[in-house]
Scaffold this motif. Structure first.
Motif, PDB file in Angstrom:
ATOM      1  N   VAL A  31      -6.172   9.255   1.467  1.00 16.41           N
ATOM      2  CA  VAL A  31      -7.280   8.296   1.497  1.00 16.41           C
ATOM      3  C   VAL A  31      -8.607   9.059   1.559  1.00 16.41           C
ATOM      4  CG1 VAL A  31      -8.284   6.320   2.701  1.00 16.41           C
ATOM      5  CG2 VAL A  31      -5.826   6.713   2.837  1.00 16.41           C
ATOM      6  N   LEU A  57     -10.001   3.500   9.201  1.00 18.50           N
ATOM      7  CA  LEU A  57      -9.599   4.904   9.141  1.00 18.50           C
ATOM      8  C   LEU A  57     -10.771   5.710   9.666  1.00 18.50           C
ATOM      9  CD1 LEU A  57      -7.520   7.004   8.485  1.00 18.50           C
ATOM     10  CD2 LEU A  57      -8.318   7.044   6.137  1.00 18.50           C
ATOM     11  N   ASN A 103      -7.877  12.098   4.234  1.00 13.74           N
ATOM     12  CA  ASN A 103      -6.986  11.736   5.329  1.00 13.74           C
ATOM     13  C   ASN A 103      -5.636  11.353   4.739  1.00 13.74           C
ATOM     14  OD1 ASN A 103      -9.824  11.184   6.507  1.00 13.74           O
ATOM     15  ND2 ASN A 103      -8.506  11.084   8.299  1.00 13.74           N
ATOM     16  N   LYS A 141      -0.345   4.826  13.693  1.00 14.50           N
ATOM     17  CA  LYS A 141       0.079   5.211  12.334  1.00 14.50           C
ATOM     18  C   LYS A 141       0.141   3.952  11.464  1.00 14.50           C
ATOM     19  CE  LYS A 141       1.415   9.520  13.538  1.00 14.50           C
ATOM     20  NZ  LYS A 141       0.360   9.874  14.495  1.00 14.50           N
ATOM     21  N   LEU A 142      -0.191   4.105  10.208  1.00 12.98           N
ATOM     22  CA  LEU A 142      -0.239   2.942   9.314  1.00 12.98           C
ATOM     23  C   LEU A 142       1.071   2.158   9.317  1.00 12.98           C
ATOM     24  CD1 LEU A 142      -1.670   1.218   7.207  1.00 12.98           C
ATOM     25  CD2 LEU A 142      -1.023   2.881   5.460  1.00 12.98           C
ATOM     26  N   LYS A 143       2.187   2.874   9.256  1.00 11.77           N
ATOM     27  CA  LYS A 143       3.465   2.175   9.149  1.00 11.77           C
ATOM     28  C   LYS A 143       3.775   1.356  10.406  1.00 11.77           C
ATOM     29  CE  LYS A 143       6.283   6.098  10.738  1.00 11.77           C
ATOM     30  NZ  LYS A 143       6.274   5.686  12.152  1.00 11.77           N
ATOM     31  N   GLU A 181      -6.185   2.123  -2.420  1.00 11.34           N
ATOM     32  CA  GLU A 181      -6.982   2.069  -1.187  1.00 11.34           C
ATOM     33  C   GLU A 181      -8.139   1.086  -1.360  1.00 11.34           C
ATOM     34  OE1 GLU A 181      -6.160   3.176   1.622  1.00 11.34           O
ATOM     35  OE2 GLU A 181      -8.007   2.773   2.733  1.00 11.34           O
ATOM     36  N   ALA A 234      -7.814   9.871  12.588  1.00 12.64           N
ATOM     37  CA  ALA A 234      -6.656   8.971  12.556  1.00 12.64           C
ATOM     38  C   ALA A 234      -7.119   7.554  12.226  1.00 12.64           C
ATOM     39  CB  ALA A 234      -5.970   8.980  13.923  1.00 12.64           C
ATOM     40  N   TYR A 235      -6.125   6.658  12.076  1.00  7.77           N
ATOM     41  CA  TYR A 235      -6.446   5.235  11.980  1.00  7.77           C
ATOM     42  C   TYR A 235      -6.920   4.755  13.349  1.00  7.77           C
ATOM     43  CZ  TYR A 235      -4.223   4.890   7.409  1.00  7.77           C
ATOM     44  OH  TYR A 235      -3.920   5.037   6.086  1.00  7.77           O
ATOM     45  N   LYS A 276      -1.333   7.033  21.995  1.00  3.32           N
ATOM     46  CA  LYS A 276      -1.240   8.181  22.896  1.00  3.32           C
ATOM     47  C   LYS A 276      -1.430   7.813  24.359  1.00  3.32           C
ATOM     48  CE  LYS A 276      -2.604  11.608  19.390  1.00  3.32           C
ATOM     49  NZ  LYS A 276      -1.351  12.352  19.192  1.00  3.32           N
ATOM     50  N   TRP A 298      -5.122   6.195  17.772  1.00  3.28           N
ATOM     51  CA  TRP A 298      -4.174   7.055  17.083  1.00  3.28           C
ATOM     52  C   TRP A 298      -2.984   6.322  16.454  1.00  3.28           C
ATOM     53  CZ3 TRP A 298      -6.013  11.956  16.864  1.00  3.28           C
ATOM     54  CH2 TRP A 298      -6.923  12.353  17.844  1.00  3.28           C
ATOM     55  N   ARG A 327       0.841  -1.201   0.000  1.00  7.83           N
ATOM     56  CA  ARG A 327       0.000   0.000   0.000  1.00  7.83           C
ATOM     57  C   ARG A 327       0.880   1.256   0.000  1.00  7.83           C
ATOM     58  NH1 ARG A 327      -2.499   3.620  -1.356  1.00  7.83           N
ATOM     59  NH2 ARG A 327      -4.238   4.677  -0.326  1.00  7.83           N
ATOM     60  N   LEU A 328       1.935   1.231   0.811  1.00  6.76           N
ATOM     61  CA  LEU A 328       2.787   2.411   0.943  1.00  6.76           C
ATOM     62  C   LEU A 328       3.624   2.658  -0.313  1.00  6.76           C
ATOM     63  CD1 LEU A 328       3.942   2.166   4.677  1.00  6.76           C
ATOM     64  CD2 LEU A 328       2.164   3.610   3.693  1.00  6.76           C
ATOM     65  N   GLN A 341      -3.474   8.571  -4.861  1.00  9.93           N
ATOM     66  CA  GLN A 341      -3.805   7.444  -3.979  1.00  9.93           C
ATOM     67  C   GLN A 341      -2.633   6.975  -3.126  1.00  9.93           C
ATOM     68  OE1 GLN A 341      -6.435   5.207  -3.607  1.00  9.93           O
ATOM     69  NE2 GLN A 341      -7.910   5.904  -5.126  1.00  9.93           N
ATOM     70  N   ASP A 342      -1.417   7.321  -3.583  1.00  6.86           N
ATOM     71  CA  ASP A 342      -0.253   6.842  -2.837  1.00  6.86           C
ATOM     72  C   ASP A 342       0.052   7.696  -1.622  1.00  6.86           C
ATOM     73  OD1 ASP A 342       0.328   8.964  -4.468  1.00  6.86           O
ATOM     74  OD2 ASP A 342       2.404   8.341  -4.841  1.00  6.86           O
ATOM     75  N   MET A 357      -6.333  16.434  22.015  1.00  7.26           N
ATOM     76  CA  MET A 357      -5.491  15.647  21.103  1.00  7.26           C
ATOM     77  C   MET A 357      -5.894  15.960  19.684  1.00  7.26           C
ATOM     78  SD  MET A 357      -5.490  11.936  22.942  1.00  7.26           S
ATOM     79  CE  MET A 357      -4.769  11.720  24.574  1.00  7.26           C
ATOM     80  N   LEU A 411      -2.451   9.246   4.107  1.00  9.17           N
ATOM     81  CA  LEU A 411      -2.277   7.786   4.088  1.00  9.17           C
ATOM     82  C   LEU A 411      -1.421   7.301   5.249  1.00  9.17           C
ATOM     83  CD1 LEU A 411      -2.481   4.975   2.747  1.00  9.17           C
ATOM     84  CD2 LEU A 411      -0.466   5.588   1.414  1.00  9.17           C
ATOM     85  N   LEU A 412      -0.305   7.947   5.492  1.00  9.59           N
ATOM     86  CA  LEU A 412       0.637   7.473   6.508  1.00  9.59           C
ATOM     87  C   LEU A 412       0.163   7.805   7.914  1.00  9.59           C
ATOM     88  CD1 LEU A 412       4.154   8.290   5.094  1.00  9.59           C
ATOM     89  CD2 LEU A 412       3.339   6.064   5.857  1.00  9.59           C
ATOM     90  N   GLU A 413      -0.196   9.070   8.126  1.00 11.59           N
ATOM     91  CA  GLU A 413      -0.541   9.538   9.466  1.00 11.59           C
ATOM     92  C   GLU A 413      -2.004   9.277   9.801  1.00 11.59           C
ATOM     93  OE1 GLU A 413       1.696  11.227  11.630  1.00 11.59           O
ATOM     94  OE2 GLU A 413       3.155  10.437  10.192  1.00 11.59           O
ATOM     95  N   GLY A 414      -2.851   9.273   8.791  1.00 11.75           N
ATOM     96  CA  GLY A 414      -4.284   9.089   9.020  1.00 11.75           C
ATOM     97  C   GLY A 414      -5.002  10.371   9.377  1.00 11.75           C
ATOM     98  N   ASP A 415      -4.272  11.472   9.527  1.00  9.85           N
ATOM     99  CA  ASP A 415      -4.925  12.712   9.992  1.00  9.85           C
ATOM    100  C   ASP A 415      -5.575  13.463   8.834  1.00  9.85           C
ATOM    101  OD1 ASP A 415      -2.517  13.441   8.867  1.00  9.85           O
ATOM    102  OD2 ASP A 415      -2.134  15.055  10.289  1.00  9.85           O
TER     103      ASP A 415
END
Lengths: 554, 103
Positions: free
Chosen positions: B60, A47, B13, A97-99, A33, A51-52, A80, A95, A26-27, B56-57, B93, B15-19
């Motif tokens: 999201v 998601l 959002n 992170k995907l990685k 997605e 956040a995730y 967190k 919270w 995915r990364l 997409q990379d 937060m 992709l990596l952080e989701g925020d």
């Protein structure tokens, strides 16, 4: 408690490895997605709004001290510093992170845990009575059955793409603490002519079309459990609607076809499925059962507790509220409240998780439970150890004596976290709890179940709350509908909508009026809110909510 | 008849952080709602969506959310989008904390 076999260990590790690869793809852009989403959902990764969110399975709500401690480590290292215990007896991290998810899943696997099938259109984490194996009113521990179902349903090739999610709950006690009547399948351990088995209910569920489960089999011999479940789910897999997400749950299938037709089809399928089972499942079950034996309980002198209570009324109040009757009178079941007034229902900090883990290890035979009511249970505590447990919990902000009281509220994450939510739920719960504390009415009110959902999907079980609150978006403003008379026990009932909804600022005063109306109108202190509602009907409560005019208008 | 187009921002959002992130006029992504491009034309909105769908990379779930111009830039109009600019109300937060740290 159940310990992983080599097969379990290899399976979970293999799944971690697969998901690590999927995240990498995915990364690096090789998965879109659209392609990745079903893969992440199979592993509990959502998601959400900010956040995730990772939903970690706590199979049938049972865990060991080292597992709780690992949650704390994960929350500190990759999140967190807190976690949210849910109505499916799971833990959600808000919270991550995907990685980091592959590392988190590895860390979970290190303590025999995972996030498999906590999402997606599969058979989800099987829930049971949170007092399982301990309660005085239990005739059989439902957890071996739940573990057998977990093994059968995990990665079951036929049931990975059901029309919708599928939830099973099991109880083995006379009091239903597992809300089995609001599940796709509810199992009640039973006995007939000296033979063990189950009463089987099907087609219950909450959400936008709440329904109470109906009996499909009054008695199913124990050995027929898996083939019969397979027949029910297979029938649903073929018959269930896939044209409309909102009509895809088994409750609709049973409702539209009728329980008699559904039963006939299931019984026909059962003839086929039963032939496929060789009986090896029962051998496995017998082995599982040995792993859930009650630990050898130590001697305990209850007089020490009585002496401690005599000099510490706070301890006495906590013991009265937050302990339940154990099957051995030397012991008690402790409910650790995650409902401190004004705090988020179901949340625990990593420090609190470590305190609970330590107490489980020191005083609780290394066992903890997550309750669907979003509290933590120590199922076996010697009565003589209760003062020490209370002292340790008090220091950690975990000794709120409110189990079963007004502030012991179920609330879904709502719009503070959830992407599906239409309104907030958590702050409403916080404010109600603070208000009843301010009024100092909780003890007088006694048993009260307030349940709050932030959308029509009803994760907060509002339909079965004595007072249910449903948060909606009405023309761009949060609005809260109140339902009355719901019940999640063996006397299950769906709450009835009281009338028009209330604005965010109006909902706490509205609940306060309901509570006061109940106190004024109950016939004795023994009559609970629910009993009073059943005796009096909705009118006096509608009047409390809307004034006298509502009676003629309604 | 087609409904009148109301101003929007393009959000998604990370992709990596989701925020939560927003698209600016030059097609880059920012964390602050007021730095987003306020899109007042439907054709531009469609083009921005196409651009986002091609990314997409790193993002999201892109979508257009109603917004209005405020003194410091675009502001959300719906409470859901207001929550997305802040974070949860039960803890300090998310964005509210991130922006406090940045100051």
């Amino acid at each position: 408690m159940y310990t992983y076999t080599d097969f379990d260990e290899a399976f979970v590790r293999e799944r971690c490895k697969q998901f690590r690869g999927q995240v990498e793809r995915r990364l690096d852009g090789s998965l879109t997605e659209e392609e990745f989403r079903p893969l992440r959902l199979m592993n509990g990764l959502y998601l959400q709004l900010h956040a995730y969110m990772l939903r970690i399975a706590v199979p049938y709500g049972t865990l060991r001290a080292d597992q709780m401690r690992q949650f704390a480590m994960i929350a500190d290292k990759w999140d967190k510093g807190y976690g949210h215990f849910t109505t499916r007896q799971n833990l959600q991290l808000n919270w991550p992170k995907l990685k980091d998810i592959p590392d988190i899943l590895d860390a979970l696997a290190d303590v025999q845990m995972h996030a498999i099938q906590t999402s997606g259109n599969t058979i989800r984490n099987v829930t049971v009575d949170h007092f399982a194996g301990a309660s005085a009113d239990e005739f059989e521990d439902p957890r071996p059955t739940a573990e057998l179902i977990r093994q059968w349903s995990t990665d079951h090739p036929e049931f990975q793409f059901l029309p919708r999610k599928f939830k099973i709950a099991v109880t083995g006690a006379s009091t239903d603490r597992a809300v089995i009547r609001a599940h796709d399948i509810g199992l009640e351990m039973a006995e007939k002519d000296g033979q063990p088995g189950y009463r089987v209910l099907v087609g219950g569920g909450l959400g936008r079309t709440p329904m109470i489960g109906q009996e499909i089999r009054d008695f199913l011999p124990k050995a027929d459990l898996l083939p019969y479940l397979e027949a029910i789910v297979s029938t649903y897999n073929v018959l269930g609607r896939r044209d409309n997400k909102y009509k895809a749950r088994i409750k609709i299938t049973v409702f539209e076809n009728g329980i008699d037709t559904y039963r006939t089809l299931t019984e026909e399928e059962f003839q086929r499925t039963r032939a496929k089972f060789s009986g090896v499942d029962q051998e496995i079950l017998a082995d599982i059962e040995t792993q859930f034996a009650l630990p050898p309980l130590k001697d305990s002198d209850a007089s020490a507790l009585e002496a401690a209570i005599a000099v510490d009324p706070m301890l006495g109040r906590w013991v009265a509220r937050n302990t339940a009757t154990h099957k051995h009178d030397t012991h008690a079941i402790v409910t650790i409240s995650l409902k401190e007034h004004g705090k988020t229902p179901g949340d625990a900090t990593s420090a609190q998780m470590r305190v609970m883990a330590d107490l489980a290890e020191k005083y609780g035979y290394n066992e903890l439970r997550v309750s669907h009511e979003q509290n933590i249970i120590l199922p076996h505590v010697a009565k003589s150890d209760l003062p020490a447990v209370f002292t340790a919990l008090s220091k950690a902000g975990l000794a709120t004596a409110n189990a079963g009281l007004t502030s012991d509220i179920i609330a879904c994450p709502g719009m503070d976290y959830c992407a599906l939510a239409t309104a907030r739920a958590i702050p409403v719960a916080e404010k109600i709890a603070l208000r009843v504390k301010e009024l100092d009415l909780e003890d007088e009110i006694g048993l009260m179940k307030i349940k709050i959902s932030g959308c029509i999907n009803a994760c907060g079980h509002h339909h079965v709350g004595h007072i249910g609150i449903l948060g909606l978006d009405r023309a761009g403003v949060e609005n809260y509908q109140i339902t009355l008379g719901g019940d999640g026990t063996e006397h299950a009932a769906i709450g009835q909508r009281a009338g028009p909804g209330f604005a965010y600022d109006e909902v706490v005063p509205a609940v306060e009026r309901l509570l006061k109306a109940y106190l004024e109108q109950r016939d004795s202190a023994e009559e609970t809110f629910l009993d009073a509602y059943r005796r009096l009907g909705a009118d006096p409560f509608k009047e409390a909510l809307y004034g006298e005019a509502s009676q003629t208008a309604a | 008849m087609a409904r009148k187009f109301t101003p929007k921002v393009l959000t998604a959002n990370d992709l990596l952080e989701g925020d939560v992130i927003y698209m600016t006029a030059d097609g880059t992504w920012v964390r602050a709602h007021e730095q987003a491009e306020l899109i007042e034309d439907e054709t531009i909105a469609e083009m921005r969506m196409l651009t986002a769908q091609g990314q997409q990379d790193r993002i999201v779930g892109p979508y257009l959310a109603d917004a209005t111009m405020g003194p410091n830039g675009p502001e959300p109009t719906h409470f859901r989008e207001v929550f997305r600019t802040k974070g949860p109300s039960n803890y300090f937060m998310g964005k509210q904390a991130d922006s406090a740290n940045a100051e």
